[in-house]
Design a protein around this motif. Structure first.
Motif, PDB file in Angstrom:
ATOM      1  N   THR A 273       0.832  -1.210   0.000  1.00 40.09           N
ATOM      2  CA  THR A 273       0.000   0.000   0.000  1.00 40.09           C
ATOM      3  C   THR A 273       0.861   1.252   0.000  1.00 40.09           C
ATOM      4  O   THR A 273       0.595   2.213  -0.737  1.00 40.09           O
ATOM      5  CB  THR A 273      -0.930  -0.004   1.229  1.00 40.09           C
ATOM      6  OG1 THR A 273      -1.754  -1.167   1.188  1.00 40.09           O
ATOM      7  CG2 THR A 273      -1.816   1.234   1.241  1.00 40.09           C
ATOM      8  N   ASP A 274       1.905   1.258   0.830  1.00 41.50           N
ATOM      9  CA  ASP A 274       2.800   2.420   0.884  1.00 41.50           C
ATOM     10  C   ASP A 274       3.543   2.626  -0.435  1.00 41.50           C
ATOM     11  O   ASP A 274       3.764   3.766  -0.857  1.00 41.50           O
ATOM     12  CB  ASP A 274       3.799   2.253   2.022  1.00 41.50           C
ATOM     13  CG  ASP A 274       3.183   2.539   3.382  1.00 41.50           C
ATOM     14  OD1 ASP A 274       2.162   3.250   3.429  1.00 41.50           O
ATOM     15  OD2 ASP A 274       3.716   2.055   4.398  1.00 41.50           O
TER      16      ASP A 274
ATOM     17  N   PHE B 134      -6.095   4.191  -1.546  1.00 41.21           N
ATOM     18  CA  PHE B 134      -4.992   3.537  -0.833  1.00 41.21           C
ATOM     19  C   PHE B 134      -4.723   4.173   0.529  1.00 41.21           C
ATOM     20  O   PHE B 134      -4.218   3.499   1.433  1.00 41.21           O
ATOM     21  CB  PHE B 134      -3.730   3.508  -1.700  1.00 41.21           C
ATOM     22  CG  PHE B 134      -3.718   2.353  -2.660  1.00 41.21           C
ATOM     23  CD1 PHE B 134      -3.138   1.148  -2.318  1.00 41.21           C
ATOM     24  CD2 PHE B 134      -4.329   2.451  -3.897  1.00 41.21           C
ATOM     25  CE1 PHE B 134      -3.149   0.066  -3.174  1.00 41.21           C
ATOM     26  CE2 PHE B 134      -4.355   1.371  -4.782  1.00 41.21           C
ATOM     27  CZ  PHE B 134      -3.765   0.185  -4.418  1.00 41.21           C
ATOM     28  N   SER B 135      -5.078   5.449   0.701  1.00 41.90           N
ATOM     29  CA  SER B 135      -5.027   6.034   2.043  1.00 41.90           C
ATOM     30  C   SER B 135      -6.040   5.334   2.944  1.00 41.90           C
ATOM     31  O   SER B 135      -5.757   5.038   4.118  1.00 41.90           O
ATOM     32  CB  SER B 135      -5.334   7.539   1.984  1.00 41.90           C
ATOM     33  OG  SER B 135      -4.324   8.238   1.299  1.00 41.90           O
TER      34      SER B 135
ATOM     35  N   SER C 123       2.101   6.911  -6.458  1.00 41.28           N
ATOM     36  CA  SER C 123       0.982   7.563  -7.136  1.00 41.28           C
ATOM     37  C   SER C 123       1.212   9.057  -7.314  1.00 41.28           C
ATOM     38  O   SER C 123       0.664   9.666  -8.242  1.00 41.28           O
ATOM     39  CB  SER C 123      -0.320   7.347  -6.351  1.00 41.28           C
ATOM     40  OG  SER C 123      -0.684   5.996  -6.331  1.00 41.28           O
TER      41      SER C 123
ATOM     42  N   GLU D 252      -4.757   1.884   3.803  1.00 44.78           N
ATOM     43  CA  GLU D 252      -3.735   1.940   4.845  1.00 44.78           C
ATOM     44  C   GLU D 252      -4.373   2.050   6.226  1.00 44.78           C
ATOM     45  O   GLU D 252      -3.946   1.393   7.185  1.00 44.78           O
ATOM     46  CB  GLU D 252      -2.781   3.114   4.605  1.00 44.78           C
ATOM     47  CG  GLU D 252      -1.690   3.223   5.639  1.00 44.78           C
ATOM     48  CD  GLU D 252      -0.373   3.707   5.065  1.00 44.78           C
ATOM     49  OE1 GLU D 252       0.492   4.086   5.847  1.00 44.78           O
ATOM     50  OE2 GLU D 252      -0.210   3.684   3.830  1.00 44.78           O
TER      51      GLU D 252
ATOM     52  N   LEU E  49       0.930   4.090  -2.806  1.00 43.15           N
ATOM     53  CA  LEU E  49       0.534   5.433  -2.383  1.00 43.15           C
ATOM     54  C   LEU E  49       1.602   6.467  -2.700  1.00 43.15           C
ATOM     55  O   LEU E  49       1.309   7.519  -3.284  1.00 43.15           O
ATOM     56  CB  LEU E  49       0.240   5.420  -0.877  1.00 43.15           C
ATOM     57  CG  LEU E  49      -0.408   6.664  -0.272  1.00 43.15           C
ATOM     58  CD1 LEU E  49      -1.731   6.972  -0.952  1.00 43.15           C
ATOM     59  CD2 LEU E  49      -0.623   6.465   1.230  1.00 43.15           C
ATOM     60  N   SER E  50       2.835   6.176  -2.341  1.00 40.11           N
ATOM     61  CA  SER E  50       3.914   7.142  -2.599  1.00 40.11           C
ATOM     62  C   SER E  50       4.216   7.274  -4.086  1.00 40.11           C
ATOM     63  O   SER E  50       4.493   8.365  -4.583  1.00 40.11           O
ATOM     64  CB  SER E  50       5.179   6.745  -1.830  1.00 40.11           C
ATOM     65  OG  SER E  50       5.583   5.433  -2.158  1.00 40.11           O
TER      66      SER E  50
ATOM     67  N   ILE F 120      -4.895   7.753  -4.723  1.00 41.21           N
ATOM     68  CA  ILE F 120      -4.451   8.408  -3.496  1.00 41.21           C
ATOM     69  C   ILE F 120      -5.452   8.190  -2.373  1.00 41.21           C
ATOM     70  O   ILE F 120      -5.099   7.746  -1.266  1.00 41.21           O
ATOM     71  CB  ILE F 120      -4.239   9.923  -3.737  1.00 41.21           C
ATOM     72  CG1 ILE F 120      -3.018  10.149  -4.632  1.00 41.21           C
ATOM     73  CG2 ILE F 120      -4.068  10.665  -2.410  1.00 41.21           C
ATOM     74  CD1 ILE F 120      -2.891  11.575  -5.130  1.00 41.21           C
ATOM     75  N   HIS F 121      -6.723   8.454  -2.650  1.00 47.63           N
ATOM     76  CA  HIS F 121      -7.732   8.376  -1.590  1.00 47.63           C
ATOM     77  C   HIS F 121      -8.082   6.934  -1.231  1.00 47.63           C
ATOM     78  O   HIS F 121      -8.310   6.624  -0.059  1.00 47.63           O
ATOM     79  CB  HIS F 121      -8.980   9.155  -2.004  1.00 47.63           C
ATOM     80  CG  HIS F 121      -8.765  10.636  -2.075  1.00 47.63           C
ATOM     81  ND1 HIS F 121      -8.538  11.394  -0.950  1.00 47.63           N
ATOM     82  CD2 HIS F 121      -8.710  11.498  -3.121  1.00 47.63           C
ATOM     83  CE1 HIS F 121      -8.365  12.660  -1.299  1.00 47.63           C
ATOM     84  NE2 HIS F 121      -8.457  12.741  -2.613  1.00 47.63           N
TER      85      HIS F 121
ATOM     86  N   LEU G  61       1.678  12.104   2.695  1.00 44.07           N
ATOM     87  CA  LEU G  61       1.751  10.935   1.823  1.00 44.07           C
ATOM     88  C   LEU G  61       3.170  10.402   1.647  1.00 44.07           C
ATOM     89  O   LEU G  61       3.385   9.457   0.910  1.00 44.07           O
ATOM     90  CB  LEU G  61       1.154  11.268   0.454  1.00 44.07           C
ATOM     91  CG  LEU G  61      -0.360  11.542   0.458  1.00 44.07           C
ATOM     92  CD1 LEU G  61      -0.837  11.974  -0.924  1.00 44.07           C
ATOM     93  CD2 LEU G  61      -1.128  10.319   0.920  1.00 44.07           C
TER      94      LEU G  61
END
Length: 298
Positions: free
Chosen positions: A72-73, A110-111, A79, A114, A76-77, A107-108, A260
């Motif tokens: 996920t990280d 996967f946030s 992205s 997390e 996310l990063s 972004i939203h 992020l």
């Protein structure tokens, strides 16, 4: 190409990302810590995945969730940072309309994933503390898979309406986004239509996910640093877009980027280096590599 604030169009083919308005002269300097944090996030999370895959003793629920957090990280990063760095280094500000909405969704969603993983890890710790003898029978591989699927589906379903609604709005004033990436409210604020549905829905989803997860996490002791690093900047970024009119725009965008980047960089340290099994495996790998290098030299 000149950028006008009064471009007339209904459906833009591209948006223009400004980076960090007010700090354009410092973009190169700001890019240095951003790039370092991104590299550390990539290396740290890949190392976690490699170590857990390599060591069969780590094939347990806690480490499955840790691997899910690492993936996920990474997503996310990745992205946002390549595009952010291209703005800082190459002044490459254009982004396709569909690509912008796709980035927003990643972004939203996967946030949210997390946040759900933190909740799942807290559940694993709760079971380990309160029912240590039944831990392996309660959290079987099948249960872990179902929890993981539920976390992903919850985020995917709840976030899906955001890009769908954003695509339906007419954009007849400007296509310039005063941000370094495609954040939901930053996009829909450009629409020349009533955006209350999007605004209230995103606010409701954010509070639903955050409140539910934080309450469930609070039931079980977890790594406080990771929780604070993820939730506090995230809530600050989310709320200042709506209620922080007196906060400087550049400060808000810096916090949104840090939110992020910091969590993906810190999670491998908090959950990896501080976990004895992973630390021992990492030390064995390095000692083995050192021994092989020594033999080669001999």
């Amino acid at each position: 190409m000149s950028i006008s604030n009064t471009t007339n169009f209904t459906n833009p083919s591209t948006f223009i990302l400004l980076g960090i308005p007010g700090l354009e002269a410092a973009h190169i300097w700001i890019s240095i810590p951003f790039c370092i944090m991104y590299i550390l996030a990539i290396l740290g999370n890949i190392a976690i995945l490699f170590i857990v895959k390599r060591d069969p003793s780590l094939h347990e629920p806690m480490y499955y969730f840790l691997c899910m957090l690492a993936i996920t990280d990474l997503v996310l990063s990745t992205s946002i940072q390549p595009k952010v760095l291209s703005i800082f280094w190459l002044n490459s500000r254009e982004i396709n309309f569909s690509a912008c909405l796709t980035q927003m969704y990643f972004i939203h969603s996967f946030s949210s994933i997390e946040s759900g993983i933190f909740m799942a890890m807290a559940l694993d710790r709760y079971v380990a503390i309160c029912h240590p003898l039944r831990h392996s029978t309660i959290l079987t591989n099948s249960v872990v898979a179902k929890i993981s699927l539920a976390v992903v589906l919850r985020a995917g379903v709840l976030i899906f309406p955001l890009p769908f609604l954003a695509r339906r709005y007419p954009y007849c004033r400007t296509n310039i986004i005063p941000h370094s990436y495609c954040e939901h409210i930053a996009i829909v604020k450009l629409a020349c239509a009533d955006i209350q549905v999007s605004s209230y829905y995103s606010l409701s989803v954010a509070f639903f996910i955050t409140r539910l997860d934080v309450v469930l996490i609070a039931v079980s002791y977890n790594q406080l640093c990771a929780i604070l690093a993820f939730y506090i900047p995230g809530l600050f970024s989310f709320l200042t877009h709506r209620f922080g009119q007196n906060i400087a725009l550049y400060f808000h965008i810096l916090m949104a980027n840090i939110y992020l980047l910091v969590a993906p960089m810190l999670n491998p340290i908090i959950y990896g280096v501080r976990t004895k099994q992973i630390r021992d495996t990492l030390l064995r790998l390095f000692s083995r590599q050192g021994s092989l290098s020594f033999l080669v030299v001999l």
